[in-house]
Design a protein around this motif. Structure first.
Motif, PDB file in Angstrom:
ATOM      1  N   LYS A  13       0.839  -1.206   0.000  1.00  0.00           N
ATOM      2  CA  LYS A  13       0.000   0.000   0.000  1.00  0.00           C
ATOM      3  C   LYS A  13       0.872   1.253   0.000  1.00  0.00           C
ATOM      4  O   LYS A  13       0.582   2.219  -0.716  1.00  0.00           O
ATOM      5  N   THR A  14       1.958   1.239   0.766  1.00  0.00           N
ATOM      6  CA  THR A  14       2.875   2.380   0.815  1.00  0.00           C
ATOM      7  C   THR A  14       3.524   2.597  -0.548  1.00  0.00           C
ATOM      8  O   THR A  14       3.609   3.727  -1.032  1.00  0.00           O
ATOM      9  N   LEU A  15       3.957   1.501  -1.186  1.00  0.00           N
ATOM     10  CA  LEU A  15       4.585   1.594  -2.501  1.00  0.00           C
ATOM     11  C   LEU A  15       3.616   2.134  -3.545  1.00  0.00           C
ATOM     12  O   LEU A  15       3.982   2.976  -4.369  1.00  0.00           O
ATOM     13  N   GLU A  16       2.381   1.671  -3.504  1.00  0.00           N
ATOM     14  CA  GLU A  16       1.373   2.071  -4.495  1.00  0.00           C
ATOM     15  C   GLU A  16       0.562   3.299  -4.068  1.00  0.00           C
ATOM     16  O   GLU A  16      -0.379   3.675  -4.746  1.00  0.00           O
ATOM     17  N   GLU A  17       0.908   3.883  -2.923  1.00  0.00           N
ATOM     18  CA  GLU A  17       0.240   5.068  -2.391  1.00  0.00           C
ATOM     19  C   GLU A  17      -1.260   4.850  -2.198  1.00  0.00           C
ATOM     20  O   GLU A  17      -2.070   5.735  -2.469  1.00  0.00           O
TER      21      GLU A  17
END
Length: 134
Positions: free
Chosen positions: A70-74
């Motif tokens: 989720k952090t990587l894909e915002e």
């Protein structure tokens, strides 16, 4: 909430626990159909909180991996098209999510399933992957 998200072996997608019967669970598909169906004791039912990914040191809970994704894909759906991605593309992408994953025990199909589950959860509006075990 995380305890009620289930994976059922042999059935695609993810399911939300709706109710418990005497000999079964009533689950609802997290896809657009929201179809309800019974899941019996003979089905291999696993809560997402019970799943972990292999790394070079310790196993990492799936919720932590989903949080990294989720952090990587915002917080948006995954940008990688799993249907067209080669095995090398999947491993390269997953190295950004979990750099220490065990390349011998994690297969391309595992990464595909993880990304598909992530996309299902994001579409269903479930994006709180923080570990709430107290």
């Amino acid at each position: 909430m995380q305890q009620t998200i289930l994976a059922i072996a042999g059935k695609p997608g993810l399911y939300k626990l709706v109710s418990r019967g005497k000999n079964n669970l009533i689950v609802e598909a997290l896809d657009a159909t929201h179809k309800r169906m019974p899941a019996f004791g003979t089905d291999r039912i696993t809560s997402l909180t019970d799943i972990a990914m292999f790394t070079d040191t310790d196993d990492v809970p799936l919720m932590d991996v989903l949080e990294s994704l989720k952090t990587l894909e915002e917080g948006k759906k995954c940008t990688l098209d799993v249907k067209k991605a080669s095995s090398g593309d999947l491993f390269e992408y997953f190295a950004k999510v979990l750099p220490t994953f065990d390349r011998d025990r994690v297969h391309g199909s595992d990464i595909k399933k993880l990304i598909q589950w992530y996309n299902i959860l994001v579409e269903a509006g479930i994006t709180d992957f923080s570990n709430d075990k107290e």
